[in-house]
Scaffold this active site. Structure first.
Site, mmCIF file in Angstrom:
data_model
loop_
_atom_site.group_PDB
_atom_site.id
_atom_site.type_symbol
_atom_site.label_atom_id
_atom_site.label_comp_id
_atom_site.label_asym_id
_atom_site.label_seq_id
_atom_site.Cartn_x
_atom_site.Cartn_y
_atom_site.Cartn_z
ATOM 1 N N ARG A 141 -5.494 1.226 1.950
ATOM 2 C CA ARG A 141 -5.975 1.229 0.565
ATOM 3 C C ARG A 141 -7.488 1.406 0.633
ATOM 4 O O ARG A 141 -8.232 0.448 0.833
ATOM 5 C CB ARG A 141 -5.577 -0.098 -0.087
ATOM 6 C CG ARG A 141 -5.738 -0.157 -1.582
ATOM 7 C CD ARG A 141 -5.181 -1.483 -2.110
ATOM 8 N NE ARG A 141 -3.734 -1.463 -2.212
ATOM 9 C CZ ARG A 141 -3.052 -1.206 -3.325
ATOM 10 N NH1 ARG A 141 -3.702 -0.955 -4.446
ATOM 11 N NH2 ARG A 141 -1.733 -1.214 -3.328
ATOM 12 N N CYS B 154 0.830 -1.211 0.000
ATOM 13 C CA CYS B 154 0.000 0.000 0.000
ATOM 14 C C CYS B 154 0.859 1.254 0.000
ATOM 15 O O CYS B 154 0.461 2.294 0.518
ATOM 16 C CB CYS B 154 -0.950 -0.003 1.204
ATOM 17 S SG CYS B 154 -2.208 -1.279 1.094
#
Ligand code: SPV
Ligand code: MN
Length: 679
Positions: A481, A331
């Site tokens: 995310r 991420c």
């Protein structure tokens, strides 16, 4: 404990033949203790002389001399028992000498676990097709009878697990060489740091550790001479590739005894003991130290460490504002740590301690095991330069082709030009090939990685990296995310709001960093991006963090970021490099140079400040329309998230106990603020 029971039995059996004698050392009191005080140390060493004799019988004189030099009976016992169980043909103990360290790479090439690329010192490695990420369903934290960590953490009874693991490991190294590598988690000679001893039959595993950690052999020799309790603490890691039989893949971590074992797997996240496996051991150690004395409480976090530079043009070019960033796997953690307006200290794992009221952090690693997908010279200049200039790099699960300058690695997103064909983990690959469902087969695995030392990076802050005192932390940043809920950057209302809501209530979409995430993407609860690495119930983890931060007289500021916000058309609203602006804005905020707009979800940047920074850093005109879309408060989405996370925390069977009231206070406060029920 099953492991000790079994080995004690075995040890006695062999002792009858005059080899092993079951010594009376501290394994049963927990792995992390050795003799406290020199006299006791000498006594313990004396009782272990038969164990040492047994090692002498199994090791060549050269290898035995290296083990004998470390006066740590706990180590001798660990090694003798593991040899007995795994039955290697020979044993290599790696000390810190350049010759021994070079031998690791040579062995990896000899066994074929690594193969040379054209560039000197660059090699590649393939993991089996089914072994391309952390295997969470085969990963367990081992707990004693009666201990319950809640449904969020996958646990297994330690006795059952040890029995199973003993069977899987019995004779697993027959016909192979056992490798022993001692490394140091954290700077050598620091109170933050812990020595780790890896035993494995995979040269690839220790070749990674050679690059990712500080050397620990001489440090262990030194500590064993000192003989102090804390000086002698070390973590144990055992790994065997076994037969690489998928059904036998197991990754077991016993944080109560400071040992991890994994078998029938090679992917780094399952095998490099000092990386994710050690996190479970360290986290438990930090909790237990804190239970003994509050001032000794320390945290193990899935966090980068970086120093954002002040703006040159404003006369702050020499300023460094050190920040931590917690992001789930894949991420943006490594790419954040590598932004050009910052210096990097670490990109994955930090230990945090309260030093005189200030949070200080060290990177426990000294290298990078970074994602390659999407890495290119424009977006990741530092990483690309380091890979190109370093003479010591391991690529895993990339495509290997020979279209340009001999054997070269390629990964998705490296360049617009894609090779016509090559070899990857699955075999021969051709451009345009499709799988059984007609889906294009990518050239490289999305979790393909590169391993290299941080010293090969031009942007590394070596002084901070190697400072035994760590670095003072000005800000902690949490991010996941998140396609549709959080704004790109905001400052928490206060410490509790930041820690509890941005940290402990984080949700994020799963990624290909795990075998399971690669199969199915979904939004999951991931407190502080650490859910995969906890060795305590979630409820206790929240409390552990709460107590740590509450003990700080100079706590860091807390921020939340989201790089993955999407518009109604499903397109990302931000470019990959917009994060340069978010961090510069946070740097200015910490230094009192920008104001915020106060909103129910925290302080958001003013348009003018962002527009200035976009122009300054990216040469980009940032429009008011972009700002308004990105920083709109998505009230219904946030309320939905609050309801989801509250339900998880209310379910004590899920989080394994009762949650600090502060967590619920912050959820209620956020809800009320959004609904306009408080001023
Ligand atoms: C992660 O997945 O968070 C990584 C790589 O940093 S691994 O070593 O697989 O954990
Ligand atoms: Mn990680």
């Amino acid at each position: 404990m099953g492991y000790d029971d079994m080995n004690d039995k075995d040890a006695v059996a062999v002792a009858d033949e005059g080899a092993f004698v079951d010594g009376d050392v501290s394994a049963d009191e927990g792995a992390s203790t050795v003799a406290d005080g020199t006299d006791e140390l000498i006594n313990n060493c004396l009782t272990q002389i038969p164990m040492l004799e047994a090692l002498k019988a199994k090791l060549t004189a050269e290898q035995f001399a290296k083990i004998e030099k470390i006066k740590n009976p706990e180590l001798w016992k660990f090694l003798a028992e593991t040899i007995e169980l795994c039955g290697p043909d020979k044993v290599f103990v790696c000390d810190d000498s350049p010759e021994d360290l070079a031998a690791i790479r040579a062995k990896a090439l000899e066994t074929g676990e690594e193969k040379p690329l054209s560039r000197t010192g660059h090699v590649y490695h393939f993991d089996p097709e089914w072994d391309q990420g952390r295997a969470t369903s085969d990963t367990k934290v081992l707990v004693p009878e009666g201990v319950d960590f809640g449904k969020e953490i996958s646990t297994k009874n330690v006795n059952e697990a040890n029995k199973e693991m003993d069977e899987l490991m019995r004779g697993a190294m027959k016909g192979r060489e056992m490798l022993v590598l001692v490394s140091c988690l954290g700077p050598v000679g620091s109170k933050f740091s812990i020595v780790g001893v890896q035993i494995t039959d995979s040269p690839y595993v220790v070749d990674n550790e050679r690059l990712l950690y500080r050397r620990g052999y001489e440090e262990m020799v030194r500590q064993s001479k000192e003989g102090s309790a804390s000086g002698g603490r070390f973590f144990k890691f055992v790994h065997s590739s076994g037969s690489l039989d998928k059904s036998g893949r197991r990754i077991y971590m016993d944080p109560f005894n400071g040992i991890t074992r994994s078998v029938n797997t090679q992917y780094g996240g399952n095998t490099i003991g000092l990386k994710k496996l050690a996190m479970r051991l360290a986290m438990r150690a930090g909790l237990e130290d804190g239970e003994r004395a509050e001032s000794e409480r320390w945290l193990t976090e899935h966090m980068l460490v970086m120093g954002v530079k002040g703006l040159e043009g404003e006369g702050h070019g020499g300023r460094r504002t050190y920040m931590l960033g917690a992001f789930p796997s894949m991420c943006g953690k490594t790419s954040t740590a590598m932004i050009p307006n910052a210096v990097v200290v670490g990109d994955d794992i930090a230990y945090l301690r309260n030093c005189g009221g200030e949070a200080r952090a060290v990177n426990v690693e000294a290298g990078v095991f970074g994602i390659l997908e999407g890495v290119n010279p424009k977006d990741d200049p530092q990483l690309v330069r380091a890979m190109e200039e370093s003479g010591d790099v391991i690529y895993s699960n990339v495509l290997v082709h020979d279209e340009l300058k001999g054997k070269e690695p390629f990964w998705t997103g490296k360049s617009p030009a894609v090779p016509e064909s090559g070899e990857n983990f699955a075999g021969r690959w051709e451009k345009g090939c499709v799988d059984a469902n007609g889906k294009p087969v990518p050239a490289s695995h999305p979790n393909s990685r590169v391993t290299l030392s941080l010293k090969d990076f031009e942007n590394v802050d070596l002084d901070v990296l190697e400072n035994p005192e760590g670095v003072g932390v000005s800000a902690v940043v949490y991010g996941g995310r998140d396609p549709d809920t959080s704004v790109p950057v905001r400052e928490a209302l206060d410490l509790d709001h930041g820690l509890m809501l941005m940290g402990m209530c984080l949700e994020s979409e799963t990624t290909a960093a795990t075998v399971e995430g690669a199969k199915q993407k979904k939004i999951v609860f991931n407190p502080a991006s650490n859910i995969d690495f906890l060795s305590m119930p979630v409820a206790e983890y929240v409390d552990h963090n709460r107590k740590f931060f509450a003990g700080l007289s100079k706590p860091p500021r807390i921020f939340g970021v989201n790089y993955f916000l999407q518009g109604s058309d499903g397109k990302f609203l931000n470019g990959k490099n917009d994060k340069w602006v978010w961090y510069q804005w946070m740097e200015k905020r910490v230094n009192g140079e920008v104001d915020v707009i106060e909103t129910p979800i925290g302080g958001i940047p003013k348009y003018e400040d962002l527009a200035f920074l976009f122009k300054e850093l990216l040469g980009k005109d940032y429009t008011r329309e972009e700002y308004e879309e990105q920083f709109a408060i998505r009230k219904d989405k946030i309320l939905g998230k609050i309801a989801r996370v509250r339900a998880i925390y209310k379910d004590s069977a899920c989080v394994g106990g009762s949650v600090p009231a502060k967590l619920f206070e912050q959820l209620d406060r956020q809800e009320a603020l959004l609904l306009g029920q408080v001023g």
